[in-house]
Design an enzyme around this catalytic site. Structure first.
Site, PDB file in Angstrom:
ATOM      1  N   ASP A  38       0.850  -1.192   0.000  1.00 60.27           N
ATOM      2  CA  ASP A  38       0.000   0.000   0.000  1.00 60.27           C
ATOM      3  C   ASP A  38       0.887   1.242   0.000  1.00 60.27           C
ATOM      4  O   ASP A  38       1.874   1.320   0.730  1.00 60.27           O
ATOM      5  CB  ASP A  38      -0.909  -0.008   1.239  1.00 60.27           C
ATOM      6  CG  ASP A  38      -2.056   0.980   1.130  1.00 60.27           C
ATOM      7  OD1 ASP A  38      -3.218   0.532   1.082  1.00 60.27           O
ATOM      8  OD2 ASP A  38      -1.798   2.205   1.089  1.00 60.27           O
ATOM      9  N   ASN A  97     -12.979  -3.855   2.284  1.00 55.98           N
ATOM     10  CA  ASN A  97     -14.069  -2.888   2.310  1.00 55.98           C
ATOM     11  C   ASN A  97     -14.894  -3.092   1.040  1.00 55.98           C
ATOM     12  O   ASN A  97     -14.408  -2.828  -0.057  1.00 55.98           O
ATOM     13  CB  ASN A  97     -13.503  -1.463   2.386  1.00 55.98           C
ATOM     14  CG  ASN A  97     -12.698  -1.229   3.657  1.00 55.98           C
ATOM     15  OD1 ASN A  97     -12.999  -1.792   4.701  1.00 55.98           O
ATOM     16  ND2 ASN A  97     -11.656  -0.420   3.570  1.00 55.98           N
ATOM     17  N   GLN A 154     -14.881   1.596   0.938  1.00 58.62           N
ATOM     18  CA  GLN A 154     -14.125   1.257  -0.281  1.00 58.62           C
ATOM     19  C   GLN A 154     -13.906   2.507  -1.115  1.00 58.62           C
ATOM     20  O   GLN A 154     -14.859   3.123  -1.582  1.00 58.62           O
ATOM     21  CB  GLN A 154     -14.878   0.203  -1.107  1.00 58.62           C
ATOM     22  CG  GLN A 154     -14.097  -0.222  -2.352  1.00 58.62           C
ATOM     23  CD  GLN A 154     -14.809  -1.288  -3.181  1.00 58.62           C
ATOM     24  OE1 GLN A 154     -15.940  -1.669  -2.897  1.00 58.62           O
ATOM     25  NE2 GLN A 154     -14.143  -1.751  -4.211  1.00 58.62           N
ATOM     26  N   HIS A 180     -10.178  -5.344  -3.365  1.00 57.62           N
ATOM     27  CA  HIS A 180      -8.852  -5.508  -2.752  1.00 57.62           C
ATOM     28  C   HIS A 180      -8.998  -5.932  -1.306  1.00 57.62           C
ATOM     29  O   HIS A 180      -9.860  -5.428  -0.584  1.00 57.62           O
ATOM     30  CB  HIS A 180      -8.010  -4.233  -2.855  1.00 57.62           C
ATOM     31  CG  HIS A 180      -8.701  -2.986  -2.425  1.00 57.62           C
ATOM     32  ND1 HIS A 180      -9.668  -2.369  -3.177  1.00 57.62           N
ATOM     33  CD2 HIS A 180      -8.579  -2.244  -1.296  1.00 57.62           C
ATOM     34  CE1 HIS A 180     -10.097  -1.295  -2.545  1.00 57.62           C
ATOM     35  NE2 HIS A 180      -9.469  -1.204  -1.387  1.00 57.62           N
ATOM     36  N   PHE A 181      -8.148  -6.859  -0.919  1.00 57.76           N
ATOM     37  CA  PHE A 181      -8.022  -7.268   0.482  1.00 57.76           C
ATOM     38  C   PHE A 181      -6.812  -6.562   1.055  1.00 57.76           C
ATOM     39  O   PHE A 181      -5.768  -6.500   0.419  1.00 57.76           O
ATOM     40  CB  PHE A 181      -7.814  -8.784   0.606  1.00 57.76           C
ATOM     41  CG  PHE A 181      -9.077  -9.573   0.435  1.00 57.76           C
ATOM     42  CD1 PHE A 181      -9.581  -9.840  -0.833  1.00 57.76           C
ATOM     43  CD2 PHE A 181      -9.762 -10.055   1.535  1.00 57.76           C
ATOM     44  CE1 PHE A 181     -10.744 -10.562  -0.997  1.00 57.76           C
ATOM     45  CE2 PHE A 181     -10.932 -10.788   1.383  1.00 57.76           C
ATOM     46  CZ  PHE A 181     -11.427 -11.041   0.113  1.00 57.76           C
ATOM     47  N   HIS A 182      -6.978  -6.010   2.267  1.00 55.36           N
ATOM     48  CA  HIS A 182      -5.850  -5.431   2.996  1.00 55.36           C
ATOM     49  C   HIS A 182      -5.261  -6.505   3.913  1.00 55.36           C
ATOM     50  O   HIS A 182      -6.011  -7.181   4.626  1.00 55.36           O
ATOM     51  CB  HIS A 182      -6.310  -4.288   3.902  1.00 55.36           C
ATOM     52  CG  HIS A 182      -6.896  -3.107   3.187  1.00 55.36           C
ATOM     53  ND1 HIS A 182      -6.210  -1.926   3.016  1.00 55.36           N
ATOM     54  CD2 HIS A 182      -8.110  -2.910   2.618  1.00 55.36           C
ATOM     55  CE1 HIS A 182      -6.977  -1.049   2.389  1.00 55.36           C
ATOM     56  NE2 HIS A 182      -8.142  -1.620   2.133  1.00 55.36           N
TER      57      HIS A 182
HETATM   58  P1  5GP Z   1      -9.977   1.200   0.428  1.00 51.71           P
HETATM   59  O1  5GP Z   1     -10.301   2.387   1.294  1.00 51.71           O
HETATM   60  O2  5GP Z   1     -10.543   1.338  -0.960  1.00 51.71           O
HETATM   61  O3  5GP Z   1     -10.317  -0.110   1.075  1.00 51.71           O
HETATM   62  O4  5GP Z   1      -8.396   1.200   0.316  1.00 51.71           O
HETATM   63  C1  5GP Z   1      -7.696   1.746  -0.751  1.00 51.71           C
HETATM   64  C2  5GP Z   1      -6.213   1.624  -0.421  1.00 51.71           C
HETATM   65  O5  5GP Z   1      -5.481   1.799  -1.612  1.00 51.71           O
HETATM   66  C3  5GP Z   1      -5.707   2.676   0.573  1.00 51.71           C
HETATM   67  O6  5GP Z   1      -5.107   2.011   1.686  1.00 51.71           O
HETATM   68  C4  5GP Z   1      -4.703   3.490  -0.240  1.00 51.71           C
HETATM   69  O7  5GP Z   1      -3.584   3.894   0.521  1.00 51.71           O
HETATM   70  C5  5GP Z   1      -4.308   2.525  -1.342  1.00 51.71           C
HETATM   71  N1  5GP Z   1      -3.925   3.138  -2.606  1.00 51.71           N
HETATM   72  C6  5GP Z   1      -4.623   4.099  -3.278  1.00 51.71           C
HETATM   73  N2  5GP Z   1      -3.992   4.422  -4.433  1.00 51.71           N
HETATM   74  C7  5GP Z   1      -2.871   3.640  -4.484  1.00 51.71           C
HETATM   75  C8  5GP Z   1      -1.810   3.514  -5.448  1.00 51.71           C
HETATM   76  O8  5GP Z   1      -1.775   4.189  -6.480  1.00 51.71           O
HETATM   77  N3  5GP Z   1      -0.842   2.615  -5.179  1.00 51.71           N
HETATM   78  C9  5GP Z   1      -0.852   1.834  -4.043  1.00 51.71           C
HETATM   79  N4  5GP Z   1       0.156   0.975  -3.881  1.00 51.71           N
HETATM   80  N5  5GP Z   1      -1.835   1.931  -3.112  1.00 51.71           N
HETATM   81  C10 5GP Z   1      -2.831   2.829  -3.332  1.00 51.71           C
END
Ligand code: 5GP
Length: 138
Positions: free
Chosen positions: A32, A88, A95, A101-103
């Protein structure tokens, strides 16, 4: 007009760089860019899919196969004794990127990360009715 590809679709296509930690035919995992902890990793399907329920059974099974292995490697590499795995699913759930995506978030005692759980009491009858309704759905 077709929707713009999401940032993760562009990463999967190799148009935008990432720090890759795993890849196979179906999935890609990368660090991330704004990690909540060292080793915070995102695991995505290579196919552009917005919601969890849109995954094929094969993609879903591959997440099930790979996430435990990735979590173990990430904890070993970072020395973290624990991790949260979360997904999310939908805007109301937080989300931000419309590509599944899984964190995988390494955790340590006292790291200050937390969740705001607000449990609500429910009667046994309510819980039973809801469980029955969910069971009845395809
Ligand atoms: P969400 O809130 O959709 O579950 O999480 C999105 C995640 O994607 C966030 O933790 C954010 O830091 C990450 N993220 C957003 N844009 C990029 C990117 O361009 N590259 C990477 N490696 N992570 C990203």
């Amino acid at each position: 007009m077709a929707a713009q590809p999401s940032i993760f679709a562009r990463i999967a296509a190799g148009e935008i760089p990432c720090q890759k930690v795993f890849e196979n035919d179906l999935l890609l995992a990368f660090l991330d860019v704004n990690p909540l902890a060292e080793g915070h990793t995102l695991v995505i399907p290579k196919r552009a899919v917005e919601r969890l329920g849109d995954l094929t059974a094969q993609e879903a099974a591959e997440f099930g196969r790979q996430i435990p292995l990735l979590a173990r490697r990430i904890m070993t590499a970072t020395g973290a004794p624990a991790c949260n795995i979360l997904q999310n699913d939908g805007r109301a759930a937080g989300q931000e990127v419309p590509h599944v995506h899984f964190h995988i978030i390494p955790r340590r005692e006292g790291d200050g990360l937390g969740f705001r759980w607000k449990p609500q009491a429910r009667s046994r009858e309510e819980l039973e009715a809801l469980a029955a309704r969910i069971q009845s759905l395809p």
